[in-house]
Motif scaffolding. Sequence first.
Motif, PDB file in Angstrom:
ATOM      1  N   GLU A 162     -53.023  -3.674 -29.393  1.00  0.00           N
ATOM      2  CA  GLU A 162     -52.501  -2.312 -29.438  1.00  0.00           C
ATOM      3  C   GLU A 162     -53.186  -1.426 -28.419  1.00  0.00           C
ATOM      4  OE1 GLU A 162     -53.019  -1.052 -33.424  1.00  0.00           O
ATOM      5  OE2 GLU A 162     -51.156  -1.976 -34.141  1.00  0.00           O
ATOM      6  N   GLU A 163     -54.485  -1.656 -28.189  1.00  0.00           N
ATOM      7  CA  GLU A 163     -55.234  -0.823 -27.259  1.00  0.00           C
ATOM      8  C   GLU A 163     -54.927  -1.181 -25.824  1.00  0.00           C
ATOM      9  OE1 GLU A 163     -59.809   0.233 -26.167  1.00  0.00           O
ATOM     10  OE2 GLU A 163     -59.348  -0.388 -28.202  1.00  0.00           O
ATOM     11  N   LYS A 164     -54.437  -2.380 -25.592  1.00  0.00           N
ATOM     12  CA  LYS A 164     -54.123  -2.808 -24.242  1.00  0.00           C
ATOM     13  C   LYS A 164     -52.638  -3.158 -24.148  1.00  0.00           C
ATOM     14  CE  LYS A 164     -58.638  -4.592 -22.965  1.00  0.00           C
ATOM     15  NZ  LYS A 164     -59.361  -5.666 -22.300  1.00  0.00           N
ATOM     16  N   PRO A 165     -51.770  -2.163 -24.299  1.00  0.00           N
ATOM     17  CA  PRO A 165     -50.341  -2.443 -24.301  1.00  0.00           C
ATOM     18  C   PRO A 165     -49.842  -3.026 -23.000  1.00  0.00           C
ATOM     19  CG  PRO A 165     -50.772  -0.089 -24.100  1.00  0.00           C
ATOM     20  CD  PRO A 165     -52.067  -0.742 -24.430  1.00  0.00           C
ATOM     21  N   VAL A 166     -50.457  -2.642 -21.891  1.00  0.00           N
ATOM     22  CA  VAL A 166     -49.980  -3.154 -20.621  1.00  0.00           C
ATOM     23  C   VAL A 166     -50.185  -4.657 -20.539  1.00  0.00           C
ATOM     24  CG1 VAL A 166     -50.254  -3.015 -18.135  1.00  0.00           C
ATOM     25  CG2 VAL A 166     -50.448  -0.958 -19.526  1.00  0.00           C
ATOM     26  N   LYS A 167     -51.384  -5.127 -20.953  1.00  0.00           N
ATOM     27  CA  LYS A 167     -51.649  -6.561 -20.939  1.00  0.00           C
ATOM     28  C   LYS A 167     -50.696  -7.298 -21.860  1.00  0.00           C
ATOM     29  CE  LYS A 167     -56.446  -7.025 -19.475  1.00  0.00           C
ATOM     30  NZ  LYS A 167     -57.758  -7.548 -19.835  1.00  0.00           N
ATOM     31  N   LYS A 168     -50.439  -6.734 -23.014  1.00  0.00           N
ATOM     32  CA  LYS A 168     -49.572  -7.375 -23.986  1.00  0.00           C
ATOM     33  C   LYS A 168     -48.182  -7.560 -23.395  1.00  0.00           C
ATOM     34  CE  LYS A 168     -47.724  -6.764 -28.642  1.00  0.00           C
ATOM     35  NZ  LYS A 168     -47.693  -5.899 -29.826  1.00  0.00           N
ATOM     36  N   ILE A 169     -47.698  -6.510 -22.741  1.00  0.00           N
ATOM     37  CA  ILE A 169     -46.361  -6.569 -22.167  1.00  0.00           C
ATOM     38  C   ILE A 169     -46.309  -7.625 -21.075  1.00  0.00           C
ATOM     39  CG2 ILE A 169     -44.727  -5.248 -20.781  1.00  0.00           C
ATOM     40  CD1 ILE A 169     -45.701  -2.771 -22.390  1.00  0.00           C
ATOM     41  N   TYR A 170     -47.345  -7.682 -20.248  1.00  0.00           N
ATOM     42  CA  TYR A 170     -47.347  -8.688 -19.188  1.00  0.00           C
ATOM     43  C   TYR A 170     -47.264 -10.092 -19.769  1.00  0.00           C
ATOM     44  CZ  TYR A 170     -48.170  -5.801 -15.090  1.00  0.00           C
ATOM     45  OH  TYR A 170     -48.028  -4.920 -14.056  1.00  0.00           O
ATOM     46  N   LYS A 171     -47.966 -10.347 -20.864  1.00  0.00           N
ATOM     47  CA  LYS A 171     -47.941 -11.667 -21.476  1.00  0.00           C
ATOM     48  C   LYS A 171     -46.543 -12.021 -21.945  1.00  0.00           C
ATOM     49  CE  LYS A 171     -52.731 -11.837 -23.130  1.00  0.00           C
ATOM     50  NZ  LYS A 171     -53.584 -11.865 -24.339  1.00  0.00           N
ATOM     51  N   GLU A 172     -45.846 -11.024 -22.502  1.00  0.00           N
ATOM     52  CA  GLU A 172     -44.546 -11.292 -23.095  1.00  0.00           C
ATOM     53  C   GLU A 172     -43.476 -11.565 -22.050  1.00  0.00           C
ATOM     54  OE1 GLU A 172     -43.810  -7.846 -25.351  1.00  0.00           O
ATOM     55  OE2 GLU A 172     -45.080  -8.433 -27.027  1.00  0.00           O
ATOM     56  N   VAL A 173     -43.609 -10.934 -20.865  1.00  0.00           N
ATOM     57  CA  VAL A 173     -42.489 -11.002 -19.939  1.00  0.00           C
ATOM     58  C   VAL A 173     -42.792 -11.744 -18.640  1.00  0.00           C
ATOM     59  CG1 VAL A 173     -41.590  -8.839 -20.828  1.00  0.00           C
ATOM     60  CG2 VAL A 173     -43.094  -8.820 -18.844  1.00  0.00           C
ATOM     61  N   GLU A 174     -44.012 -12.213 -18.461  1.00  0.00           N
ATOM     62  CA  GLU A 174     -44.380 -12.764 -17.168  1.00  0.00           C
ATOM     63  C   GLU A 174     -43.509 -13.948 -16.759  1.00  0.00           C
ATOM     64  OE1 GLU A 174     -48.413 -13.877 -17.321  1.00  0.00           O
ATOM     65  OE2 GLU A 174     -48.200 -15.281 -18.956  1.00  0.00           O
ATOM     66  N   GLU A 175     -42.940 -14.668 -17.722  1.00  0.00           N
ATOM     67  CA  GLU A 175     -42.094 -15.802 -17.393  1.00  0.00           C
ATOM     68  C   GLU A 175     -40.625 -15.395 -17.288  1.00  0.00           C
ATOM     69  OE1 GLU A 175     -44.881 -19.149 -19.630  1.00  0.00           O
ATOM     70  OE2 GLU A 175     -42.797 -18.850 -20.241  1.00  0.00           O
ATOM     71  N   GLU A 176     -40.298 -14.177 -17.690  1.00  0.00           N
ATOM     72  CA  GLU A 176     -38.913 -13.748 -17.723  1.00  0.00           C
ATOM     73  C   GLU A 176     -38.521 -12.952 -16.486  1.00  0.00           C
ATOM     74  OE1 GLU A 176     -38.025 -11.712 -21.350  1.00  0.00           O
ATOM     75  OE2 GLU A 176     -39.415 -12.945 -22.492  1.00  0.00           O
ATOM     76  N   ILE A 177     -39.422 -12.165 -15.933  1.00  0.00           N
ATOM     77  CA  ILE A 177     -39.081 -11.337 -14.786  1.00  0.00           C
ATOM     78  C   ILE A 177     -40.144 -11.447 -13.701  1.00  0.00           C
ATOM     79  CG2 ILE A 177     -37.854  -9.648 -16.213  1.00  0.00           C
ATOM     80  CD1 ILE A 177     -40.289  -7.818 -15.880  1.00  0.00           C
ATOM     81  N   LYS A 178     -39.740 -11.080 -12.491  1.00  0.00           N
ATOM     82  CA  LYS A 178     -40.671 -11.035 -11.375  1.00  0.00           C
ATOM     83  C   LYS A 178     -41.184  -9.610 -11.221  1.00  0.00           C
ATOM     84  CE  LYS A 178     -38.386 -14.738  -8.783  1.00  0.00           C
ATOM     85  NZ  LYS A 178     -37.699 -15.084  -7.512  1.00  0.00           N
ATOM     86  N   PRO A 179     -42.358  -9.436 -10.628  1.00  0.00           N
ATOM     87  CA  PRO A 179     -42.870  -8.076 -10.412  1.00  0.00           C
ATOM     88  C   PRO A 179     -41.894  -7.255  -9.582  1.00  0.00           C
ATOM     89  CG  PRO A 179     -44.574  -9.712  -9.993  1.00  0.00           C
ATOM     90  CD  PRO A 179     -43.301 -10.470 -10.151  1.00  0.00           C
ATOM     91  N   HIS A 180     -41.903  -5.956  -9.805  1.00  0.00           N
ATOM     92  CA  HIS A 180     -41.018  -5.088  -9.034  1.00  0.00           C
ATOM     93  C   HIS A 180     -41.465  -5.081  -7.571  1.00  0.00           C
ATOM     94  CE1 HIS A 180     -38.882  -1.532  -7.620  1.00  0.00           C
ATOM     95  NE2 HIS A 180     -38.133  -1.606  -8.713  1.00  0.00           N
ATOM     96  N   PRO A 181     -40.542  -5.254  -6.627  1.00  0.00           N
ATOM     97  CA  PRO A 181     -40.925  -5.379  -5.211  1.00  0.00           C
ATOM     98  C   PRO A 181     -41.569  -4.122  -4.626  1.00  0.00           C
ATOM     99  CG  PRO A 181     -38.532  -5.178  -5.455  1.00  0.00           C
ATOM    100  CD  PRO A 181     -39.084  -5.409  -6.823  1.00  0.00           C
ATOM    101  N   ASP A 182     -41.312  -2.939  -5.215  1.00  0.00           N
ATOM    102  CA  ASP A 182     -41.886  -1.703  -4.679  1.00  0.00           C
ATOM    103  C   ASP A 182     -43.310  -1.453  -5.161  1.00  0.00           C
ATOM    104  OD1 ASP A 182     -39.431  -1.299  -3.556  1.00  0.00           O
ATOM    105  OD2 ASP A 182     -38.829   0.353  -4.859  1.00  0.00           O
ATOM    106  N   LEU A 183     -43.739  -2.147  -6.217  1.00  0.00           N
ATOM    107  CA  LEU A 183     -44.993  -1.817  -6.886  1.00  0.00           C
ATOM    108  C   LEU A 183     -46.061  -2.891  -6.679  1.00  0.00           C
ATOM    109  CD1 LEU A 183     -43.472  -0.652 -10.307  1.00  0.00           C
ATOM    110  CD2 LEU A 183     -44.077   0.772  -8.339  1.00  0.00           C
ATOM    111  N   LYS A 184     -47.305  -2.462  -6.640  1.00  0.00           N
ATOM    112  CA  LYS A 184     -48.429  -3.392  -6.574  1.00  0.00           C
ATOM    113  C   LYS A 184     -48.790  -3.836  -7.991  1.00  0.00           C
ATOM    114  CE  LYS A 184     -50.565  -1.638  -2.332  1.00  0.00           C
ATOM    115  NZ  LYS A 184     -51.819  -1.135  -1.711  1.00  0.00           N
ATOM    116  N   GLU A 185     -48.875  -5.137  -8.185  1.00  0.00           N
ATOM    117  CA  GLU A 185     -49.167  -5.666  -9.522  1.00  0.00           C
ATOM    118  C   GLU A 185     -50.509  -5.180 -10.063  1.00  0.00           C
ATOM    119  OE1 GLU A 185     -48.038  -9.876 -10.478  1.00  0.00           O
ATOM    120  OE2 GLU A 185     -47.815  -9.973  -8.285  1.00  0.00           O
TER     121      GLU A 185
END
Length: 467
Positions: A102-125
């Motif tokens: 809960e305290e690290k929502p960004v990390k949690k989200i990355y874990k859930e979707v890293e295999e489903e989508i690619k990083p946005h081309p405009d943004l630095k990971e």
Amino acid sequence: MSENNYKEIWTEAFNQLRSQYAQEGRENEFNLWFNLEYVSDQGSEITAAVASDFMLTQMKERGNIQIIKEKIKEISGIDIEIKFEVKNTSVSTEKEEKAAEEEKPVKKIYKEVEEEIKPHPDLKEEFTFDTFVPGDNNMYAYQASIAAAKNPGKRYNPILLYGGSGLGKTHLMQSIGNFIYESKKGKVKLAYINTESLLNEFTWSLKNTTPKDDKIQKFKNKYRNLDVFLLDDIYFLEGKEGLQQELFFMFEALDQKQSQMVFTCDRPIQELKGISERLRTRFSKGICIDMKAPNYETRKAILLKKLSLMNRTLDDEIIDFIAANIENDVRDLEGALKKVVGYADFMNKELTLDVVKTLLQENISSSFGGNISIDTIQKVVSDYYGISVQDIKSKKQNKKVAFPRHVAFYIARNITEMSFTEIGNEFGGKDHSTIMSSCKKIEEQIKIDATLDNAIKMMIKDIKNKR
């Protein structure tokens, strides 16, 4: 039990840290991730009990163990090592794991979707909230950015982050973008672009529009239908009337559909010249946040965070030296750290404080001004206030000229090694007492005028870039 009996020092360290976190509104974080119990001490070693292996790992990853050790050293002057007794040898408890996620929502989200989508081309990971180090200078910007990312287009919209170069504006802006993009599993129309590139795209679309291929309409459709619009460096809009007009209509369309907008600038919006009033009011419609240079404590925390991400360590005295002497911005700080770590890697030598001082001599000189000429100071200050260098060196006493002259005196005194007399000679033979009095006035005024403080910092940054 050792005769040293560090229990009182341990208790005082925790009391001070608890008070510090409470002042920053992070008391819950402290209670959860500083959850250690003093057991005993022996020599220069303290044994502490921790609830689980998982809890211990989390505290180490967050740098909290290092924070405790540094606080103990600050109080006692002694380097203490900490041993741990794990009460529960299981990997983790459900409650702890849930709290960490809960305290690290960004990390949690990355874990859930890293295999489903690619990083946005405009943004630095790497530009995420997790890699940003908040401090007193930017805590409001950090918290507002998180709030905007969690509820895009709602309360904090638009956000305008302003301040000098290298203070983390783009990092926070792209963190918002990365968070929204990942939380929406990539199903969001998002664009990050700097204003110069937007101008080039707009101009190209105008020039290449034909009856059969309406490129300017495609440009309008592209940006007016976004869900998230991140525009960097809006100061570049000054005098660009065509783009300003298009951006106004773009803003209106995005505001109507409650799209999240974030802008960055190197100065407060009211100081931009050649900007239409209607566009200026749109930028100021949400919240405008001044991001200041990090203080010593924040700079040290940034270094520790970067070292943790690099899986490296440095002696405390080296970290202290870098944090104390590289003051300009985060970019300079990271550059100095990379130079030190790179030297250690390539030369395969043990780093000492003397080696680091020699290695960073140029960085420190740049941070404090180096070979800066009075001519450069006069030119930058004159340009900023819209007067001539001849005016600033003249005897004119009207406010339009006198105030910029006082600012130039103050800057010269603070970023060069020149005496009051020498500065006076460079400004048309002004008496040293005049220089002293002017510097005192500006020094007092910036204490109560954040806009002036920010303006002077921007001018100093510009002066150093022109050396």
